[in-house]
Design a protein around this motif. Structure first.
Motif, short mmCIF file in Angstrom:
data_model
loop_
_atom_site.label_atom_id
_atom_site.label_comp_id
_atom_site.label_asym_id
_atom_site.label_seq_id
_atom_site.Cartn_x
_atom_site.Cartn_y
_atom_site.Cartn_z
N SER A 126 -3.92 2.32 6.27
CA SER A 126 -4.80 2.06 5.24
C SER A 126 -5.70 0.63 5.53
N THR B 39 -2.91 0.19 -5.29
CA THR B 39 -3.33 -0.93 -4.35
C THR B 39 -4.70 -0.28 -3.78
N ALA B 40 -5.13 0.87 -3.51
CA ALA B 40 -6.11 1.52 -2.92
C ALA B 40 -7.28 1.05 -3.89
N GLU C 190 -9.35 8.75 1.50
CA GLU C 190 -10.40 7.73 1.66
C GLU C 190 -9.93 6.09 2.23
N THR C 191 -9.10 5.86 1.73
CA THR C 191 -8.57 4.45 2.31
C THR C 191 -7.06 4.65 2.87
N GLY C 192 -6.31 5.83 3.03
CA GLY C 192 -5.30 5.73 3.76
C GLY C 192 -4.17 5.10 3.13
N ALA C 193 -4.28 4.56 2.00
CA ALA C 193 -3.07 3.83 1.09
C ALA C 193 -2.47 4.95 0.51
N ALA C 194 -1.12 4.99 0.46
CA ALA C 194 -0.23 5.95 -0.56
C ALA C 194 -0.16 5.32 -1.81
N ASN C 195 -0.40 4.06 -2.03
CA ASN C 195 -0.19 3.53 -3.37
C ASN C 195 -1.94 3.48 -3.93
N ALA D 87 -12.40 -4.27 -4.36
CA ALA D 87 -11.99 -5.41 -3.67
C ALA D 87 -12.96 -6.67 -4.11
N ALA E 152 -6.42 8.60 -1.32
CA ALA E 152 -5.30 8.87 -0.14
C ALA E 152 -6.14 8.98 1.05
N HIS F 182 0.71 -1.17 -0.11
CA HIS F 182 -0.02 -0.02 0.05
C HIS F 182 0.78 1.25 -0.14
N ASN G 78 -13.95 -0.85 4.16
CA ASN G 78 -12.73 -0.80 5.07
C ASN G 78 -13.00 -0.36 6.46
N LEU H 48 -16.86 -6.11 2.21
CA LEU H 48 -15.50 -5.70 1.90
C LEU H 48 -15.11 -4.11 2.26
N ILE I 102 -6.64 -3.02 4.05
CA ILE I 102 -5.79 -3.25 2.63
C ILE I 102 -4.52 -4.14 2.83
N ASP J 129 3.76 -0.73 -10.99
CA ASP J 129 2.99 -2.13 -10.39
C ASP J 129 2.87 -3.25 -11.47
N LEU K 207 -7.76 -3.10 -3.90
CA LEU K 207 -8.15 -3.76 -2.69
C LEU K 207 -9.35 -2.80 -1.78
N ASP K 208 -9.62 -1.48 -2.27
CA ASP K 208 -10.82 -1.18 -1.44
C ASP K 208 -11.81 -0.77 -2.45
N PRO L 137 5.20 0.37 -5.23
CA PRO L 137 4.71 -0.41 -6.23
C PRO L 137 5.28 -1.89 -5.87
N LYS M 120 -7.78 4.01 9.48
CA LYS M 120 -6.89 4.42 8.38
C LYS M 120 -5.70 4.51 8.42
N LEU N 176 -1.02 8.59 6.79
CA LEU N 176 -0.59 8.37 5.33
C LEU N 176 0.94 7.81 5.42
#
Lengths: 150, 181
Positions: A114, B140-141, B132-137, B148, B130, A35, A101, A99, A117, B52, B144-145, A38, A105, A108
């Protein structure tokens, strides 16, 4: 070195033994940082499968099967989709949707961020790595030239 | 040079590799040609700024190469008979494709115009992923979000493929050698 007959030469075995844990470490790193950078579950899973494949090619089939406990691997592989489904149902219970979340969170760019995830990435990495390795094992199963017959 | 030039060069290379892989008689050369196509695809992903996909494609290409070499480089597979599809099968396939196309024309008419809501969903992902999901990538967000459920489907496909492979190969191994693992 204990069993000279199956597998490749001692050079390959030694190098494989030295490098194997680095391959696994790299795969786990890719999965855990999916997350942030890459990669993610699919890429890291393939790295793990390549590590297993190195063991299989270097040491032969019999030794690898003794070392790896095939039944455990297969059970883990079959239970990975159930784990994914479990996370989905947990999202339904606490997040309001399948599913969703539902975990925190976090910050960042932090490793533990996240929410859901990160565990889903781990599940996918497990699933992809083990299933690819099982395919290789199944294809090597009826190969008369590779490894010794158990 | 612009990216498009490199992409056209890579695509031509891949088409050439595919033709070689199809037409060549030796199966090892064919496998190598397939690997060349996959690696060129991975480089194309890099040019399109999708690291990726490039990582996964590159790793999986190595893996697929090893699997194919392990599985198919044996004596009895070396000389392949060129497959000859019967004319009936070809005709039926053509008729089926035409029927599907004719039946789906109505669906095509219902779709929005090509590229009309330009980057609407993608822009939402890029701007809000970023937060809404908290994932920097963002990739992946999305995987998997936001989508998903799609990933769950992919995992199911993988599981089905593994089950089928194990079933088929287990029976062949059992009937061939009599040994049950």
């Amino acid at each position: 070195m204990r069993d000279v007959k199956p597998g490749l030469t001692v050079i390959v075995k030694t190098v494989n033994r030295l490098i194997l844990w680095m391959i696994f470490l790299y795969g786990i790193y890719i999965i855990l940082h999916g997350h942030l950078s890459p990669g993610g579950g699919f890429g890291g899973g393939v790295v793990l499968a390549l590590g297993f494949l190195g063991v299989l090619l270097a040491y032969g089939r019999g030794f690898s099967l003794n070392w790896l406990r095939l039944g455990t691997l297969r059970d883990l592989e079959y239970s990975a989709p159930l784990l994914f489904l479990g996370f989905g149902l947990a999202g339904m219970a606490w997040g309001g949707a399948f599913l969703a979340n539902f975990l925190s969170k976090g910050k960042l760019f932090a490793l533990l961020s996240s929410g859901v995830i990160l565990p889903l990435n781990i599940v996918i990495g497990l699933k992809v790595g083990l299933s690819l390795f099982l395919v290789v094992l199944a294809l090597a199963e009826f190969d008369p030239s590779q490894g010794d017959d158990e | 040079m612009p990216v498009e030039t490199w992409l056209i060069f890579l695509l031509g290379f891949m088409i050439l590799g595919s033709i070689v892989a199809l037409e060549i008689r030796d199966i090892l050369s064919s496998i190598v040609a397939v690997g060349v196509v996959g690696l060129a695809l991975s480089i194309a992903f890099l040019f399109l700024q999708a690291p990726d996909l490039a990582v996964v494609q590159f790793l999986f290409e190595i893996f697929a190469l090893i699997i194919l070499v392990c599985a198919f480089v044996r004596k009895e597979f070396h000389a392949l008979e060129p497959a000859r599809a019967s004319r009936w099968i070809f005709g039926f396939t053509l008729i089926g494709l035409a029927a599907i196309l004719a039946l789906s024309l109505k669906v095509f008419r219902l779709l929005p115009a090509f590229g009309r809501p330009l980057m609407e969903v993608s822009r939402h992902y890029l701007e809000h992923a970023a937060a809404e999901t908290g994932a920097a990538n963002v990739v992946t967000a999305v995987i998997l979000d936001y989508r998903a459920f799609d990933t769950l489907g992919e995992i199911t496909v993988l599981l089905t493929a593994i089950l089928g492979t194990l079933t088929v190969l287990r029976t062949r191994a059992r009937s061939g050698k009599g040994g049950d693992r």
